[in-house]
Design a protein around this motif. Structure first.
Motif, PDB file in Angstrom:
ATOM      1  N   GLN A  91       0.792  -1.221   0.000  1.00 17.73           N
ATOM      2  CA  GLN A  91       0.000   0.000   0.000  1.00 17.73           C
ATOM      3  C   GLN A  91       0.829   1.278   0.000  1.00 17.73           C
ATOM      4  OE1 GLN A  91      -2.409  -1.002   3.493  1.00 17.73           O
ATOM      5  NE2 GLN A  91      -4.163  -1.028   2.117  1.00 17.73           N
ATOM      6  N   GLU A  92       2.152   1.148   0.120  1.00 21.02           N
ATOM      7  CA  GLU A  92       2.972   2.358   0.136  1.00 21.02           C
ATOM      8  C   GLU A  92       3.007   3.013  -1.250  1.00 21.02           C
ATOM      9  OE1 GLU A  92       6.656   1.539   2.180  1.00 21.02           O
ATOM     10  OE2 GLU A  92       7.354   3.584   1.774  1.00 21.02           O
ATOM     11  N   MET A  93       2.633   2.261  -2.288  1.00 18.73           N
ATOM     12  CA  MET A  93       2.693   2.780  -3.654  1.00 18.73           C
ATOM     13  C   MET A  93       1.353   3.419  -4.048  1.00 18.73           C
ATOM     14  SD  MET A  93       3.486   0.577  -7.086  1.00 18.73           S
ATOM     15  CE  MET A  93       5.252   0.425  -6.916  1.00 18.73           C
ATOM     16  N   PHE A 139       6.615   9.923  -4.111  1.00 20.10           N
ATOM     17  CA  PHE A 139       5.307   9.775  -3.468  1.00 20.10           C
ATOM     18  C   PHE A 139       5.269   8.443  -2.746  1.00 20.10           C
ATOM     19  CE2 PHE A 139       4.994  12.374  -7.204  1.00 20.10           C
ATOM     20  CZ  PHE A 139       4.234  13.458  -6.803  1.00 20.10           C
ATOM     21  N   ARG A 140       4.983   8.477  -1.471  1.00 20.68           N
ATOM     22  CA  ARG A 140       4.886   7.227  -0.718  1.00 20.68           C
ATOM     23  C   ARG A 140       3.715   7.346   0.242  1.00 20.68           C
ATOM     24  NH1 ARG A 140      11.255   5.765   0.669  1.00 20.68           N
ATOM     25  NH2 ARG A 140      11.925   5.874  -1.510  1.00 20.68           N
ATOM     26  N   ASP A 141       2.815   6.390   0.161  1.00 24.88           N
ATOM     27  CA  ASP A 141       1.668   6.432   1.068  1.00 24.88           C
ATOM     28  C   ASP A 141       2.091   5.817   2.393  1.00 24.88           C
ATOM     29  OD1 ASP A 141      -0.789   6.945   2.013  1.00 24.88           O
ATOM     30  OD2 ASP A 141      -1.893   5.668   0.611  1.00 24.88           O
ATOM     31  N   GLU A 142       2.862   6.605   3.153  1.00 26.64           N
ATOM     32  CA  GLU A 142       3.407   6.134   4.429  1.00 26.64           C
ATOM     33  C   GLU A 142       2.267   5.776   5.380  1.00 26.64           C
ATOM     34  OE1 GLU A 142       6.577   5.803   5.344  1.00 26.64           O
ATOM     35  OE2 GLU A 142       7.698   6.910   3.809  1.00 26.64           O
ATOM     36  N   PRO A 143       2.420   4.672   6.132  1.00 28.35           N
ATOM     37  CA  PRO A 143       1.347   4.318   7.057  1.00 28.35           C
ATOM     38  C   PRO A 143       1.152   5.357   8.161  1.00 28.35           C
ATOM     39  CG  PRO A 143       3.227   2.809   7.287  1.00 28.35           C
ATOM     40  CD  PRO A 143       3.508   3.684   6.105  1.00 28.35           C
ATOM     41  N   LEU A 150       9.638  15.332   8.461  1.00 31.16           N
ATOM     42  CA  LEU A 150      10.521  14.165   8.588  1.00 31.16           C
ATOM     43  C   LEU A 150       9.965  12.941   7.873  1.00 31.16           C
ATOM     44  CD1 LEU A 150      11.646  14.415  12.315  1.00 31.16           C
ATOM     45  CD2 LEU A 150      13.128  14.532  10.306  1.00 31.16           C
ATOM     46  N   ARG A 151       8.689  12.715   7.963  1.00 30.34           N
ATOM     47  CA  ARG A 151       8.088  11.568   7.275  1.00 30.34           C
ATOM     48  C   ARG A 151       6.802  12.030   6.618  1.00 30.34           C
ATOM     49  NH1 ARG A 151       9.114   6.595   6.789  1.00 30.34           N
ATOM     50  NH2 ARG A 151      10.568   6.502   8.512  1.00 30.34           N
ATOM     51  N   VAL A 152       6.884  12.252   5.320  1.00 29.21           N
ATOM     52  CA  VAL A 152       5.737  12.783   4.585  1.00 29.21           C
ATOM     53  C   VAL A 152       5.400  11.861   3.421  1.00 29.21           C
ATOM     54  CG1 VAL A 152       6.038  15.190   5.224  1.00 29.21           C
ATOM     55  CG2 VAL A 152       7.369  14.252   3.339  1.00 29.21           C
TER      56      VAL A 152
HETATM   57 MG    MG Z   1      10.517   4.131   3.967  1.00 31.18          MG
END
Ligand code: MG
Ligand code: ATP
Length: 579
Positions: A91-93, A139-143, A150-152
């Motif tokens: 799901q990160e993609m 683009f990363r659909d970070e959980p 820092l984490r977007v």
């Molecule tokens: Mg990562």
């Protein structure tokens, strides 16, 4: 630049739910705004910082002979299917469809696309080596987007890719990147460690991460102050302490068999240890994982912690902790009483024990372990006699354990991963057909490396490491402006004339100057200067009429009252003293 001409919306209060210092200060200082979860706007001050960081990155990449280009961020799925990552990544993609129903992907990274280009453009060993880089969106659909920038979910990354004919060439490109990354981190004013890191379970290849120590980081590293050994805890090795000596943890000649002991309602290591009066190091902790063909029971000493990445690397597949139900199905008992001895007949459980449980020659230690029966444990379990597991390094290195190289104590630190370098080998060139002809005319897959660094993470790491209770203290190389010129009274004609003269002189000297000419209370102007954190502040106040101004460094230290004539020299002196 005049503050009245610059959009710099500072705010008094921390943003709701912000935990990280950099998150709070970059919002309050008017550097960034959150647009949506994990999606940020860079305001003018923030963009100036980004521009400076990116300039440093470009200079250092150019210096190792890398060339800049720009890749698209919208990709047809096929190129990701070719490498297998279209299905391997979950799901990160971000995935979408075009109007024709064709599957598309937003760029998470660009290995496939660079390999695609190399496959078409590089033909012969004479075209090598190459290092190509870009500063491009990912683009990363970070959980869990968090910590401000820092984490977007959308961010700029400098990513570069090296193409070489052989291992030796790849090593040279890798070493060049080490040099460039060391200089980038140093020039951006951050404290950092270059640590060995996990290259994924395909194994073999070398990888390092650049970690900026900070409690806002999500990585943990083991560092030796003696020999310089440094590794992410995902793979850090360490020399464990000997298990605590205790009566029930006796050394025997290996005779006898385990015996059942009653442990009513004693499920955790702490409970069993206290109830039976044995040290945690005398208990075998058994953890069940699923994901492969058979369930795996990982065994470690009760005083140790298993690191799942280590297990994954050993198993060569992604294992996950079994649910209580899955545990019951696998071994017939609830979590808490699970153990490696006395597994139900016919159960196919693979036993993998941590190296610390491997019996030493001539010594048999007796451990306590779950009995696979409710409310019962076994005492006198001897590894090698009662069980014959596979052995692997499974446990997480702990603070104070011995360095695997020199034996001195390791320190565990938390940190922010700002960059990452990676020997890919032929992982992408083979599936994407990036081959060249070597000197003998034979076709060979190109050896690739990939190297990423996050400009916003570098900036945020600098904020985290250097902020004080008043605000940001930018390293001088990446501050939004070099000099913050505070004019105390905007409507005072004398102050305006002095500030203008100084502004022009300092700009002529080559400094980037922020002239706070806003009609605001002096208190809030000073507070903003502290919050924004430019390295040198010049204050034009009451004594402007006498030709006197104040100069002071943001990082602390003396405040000088100097004449207008001496001011430029003092600014230079303080700038040079700043780091
Ligand atoms: Mg990562
Ligand atoms: P992490 O483990 O923190 O998720 P990663 O290993 O996924 O990082 P890489 O794919 O190696 O990161 O990306 C290279 C660099 O890009 C990182 O070192 C970091 O500086 C930056 N980066 C990666 N993910 C993010 C993100 N979600 N937000 C901001 N920067 C990021």
């Amino acid at each position: 630049m005049r503050a009245t001409a610059l959009f710099m919306p500072t705010v008094k209060d921390d943003p709701a739910e912000a935990e990280a210092t950099s998150h709070k200060l970059m919002v309050r200082g008017g550097f960034v705004r959150q647009f949506a979860s994990g999606i940020y706007i860079f305001l003018p001050l923030g963009w100036r910082v980004m521009t400076r960081v990116c300039r440093i990155i470009r200079e250092e990449m150019d210096a190792i002979g890398a060339v800049e280009l720009s890749m698209p961020t919208l990709h047809p799925a096929e190129v990701w299917q070719a490498s297998g990552r279209y299905s391997a990544i979950g799901q990160e993609m971000f995935r979408l469809e075009d109007r024709g129903g064709r599957e598309m992907v937003l760029a998470m990274t660009h290995e496939e696309i660079f390999a695609w280009l190399a496959a078409r453009e590089l033909r012969s060993y004479r075209d090598l080596p190459q290092i190509w880089y870009q500063l491009q969106l990912k683009f990363r659909d970070e959980p869990r987007p968090k910590g401000g920038v820092l984490r977007v979910r959308e961010f700029v990354m400098k990513d570069s890719y090296s193409f070489d004919l052989d291992e030796a060439g790849l090593d040279a490109s890798y070493q060049k990147h080490i040099g460039a990354y060391d200089r980038i981190c140093a020039r951006c004013g951050i404290e950092y460690y270059r640590v060995e890191s996990d290259s994924g379970f395909m194994g073999g290849a070398q990888a390092h991460e650049y970690i900026a120590p900070s409690t806002a980081g999500e990585d943990r590293i083991a560092v030796c102050g003696g020999c310089g050994y440094a590794a992410n805890v995902e793979l850090a090795r360490s020399v464990a302490s000997e298990p605590d000596g205790a009566t029930t943890h006796a050394q025997t000649k290996g005779e006898g068999t385990p015996r059942e002991v009653s442990t009513p309602e004693q499920r955790t290591i702490e409970q069993v240890a206290a109830y039976l009066g044995v040290p945690a190091s005398g208990i075998i902790k058994a953890l069940v994982f699923v994901g492969g063909e058979e369930p795996v029971m990982a065994l470690i000493r009760g005083d140790h912690t298993l690191h799942e990445s280590k297990l994954t690397r050993y198993l060569k597949y992604e294992a996950r902790a079994a649910t209580p139900e899955e545990v019951k199905n696998a071994v017939g008992v609830e979590i808490g009483f699970v153990g490696p001895v006395g597994l139900p007949v016919g159960s196919k459980v693979r036993l993998v024990a941590d190296e610390t449980l491997r019996p030493a020659a001539g010594i048999a230690l007796e451990y306590v372990a779950g009995a696979n029966k409710g409310h019962i444990h076994l005492a006198g379990v001897v590894v090698g006699r009662d069980i014959r597991p596979e052995y692997a390094d499974l446990r997480e290195a702990q603070d104070g354990e011995g360095c695997p190289v020199c034996g001195r104590p390791l320190v565990i630190k938390q940190g922010i991963e700002v960059g990452n370098i990676f020997k890919l080998g032929t992982k992408y060139s083979v599936p994407l057909n990036a081959t060249v002809l070597d000197e003998s005319g034979a076709e060979r897959p190109v050896m690739m490396g990939s190297y990423g660094i996050g400009p916003a993470r570098l900036a945020a790491a600098a904020v985290e490491q250097r902020a004080d209770e008043r605000g940001i203290v930018w390293p001088k190389a990446i501050a939004p402006f070099d000099v913050h010129l505070v004019q105390v009274q905007a409507k005072d004609g004398t102050q305006t004339a002095v500030a203008l003269a100084l502004y022009e002189r300092l700009c002529a000297d080559g400094w980037e100057v922020l002239w706070d000419d806003r009609d605001e209370r002096p208190g809030s102007k000073f507070a903003d200067a502290e919050l924004i954190g430019c390295p040198v502040r010049v204050t034009v106040g009451k004594k402007a009429g006498e030709g006197l101004v104040e100069v002071e460094p943001r990082h602390g230290g003396e405040r000088d009252e100097v004449s207008l004539a001496d001011c430029p020299e003092d600014v230079r002196r303080l700038w040079e003293a700043a780091d």
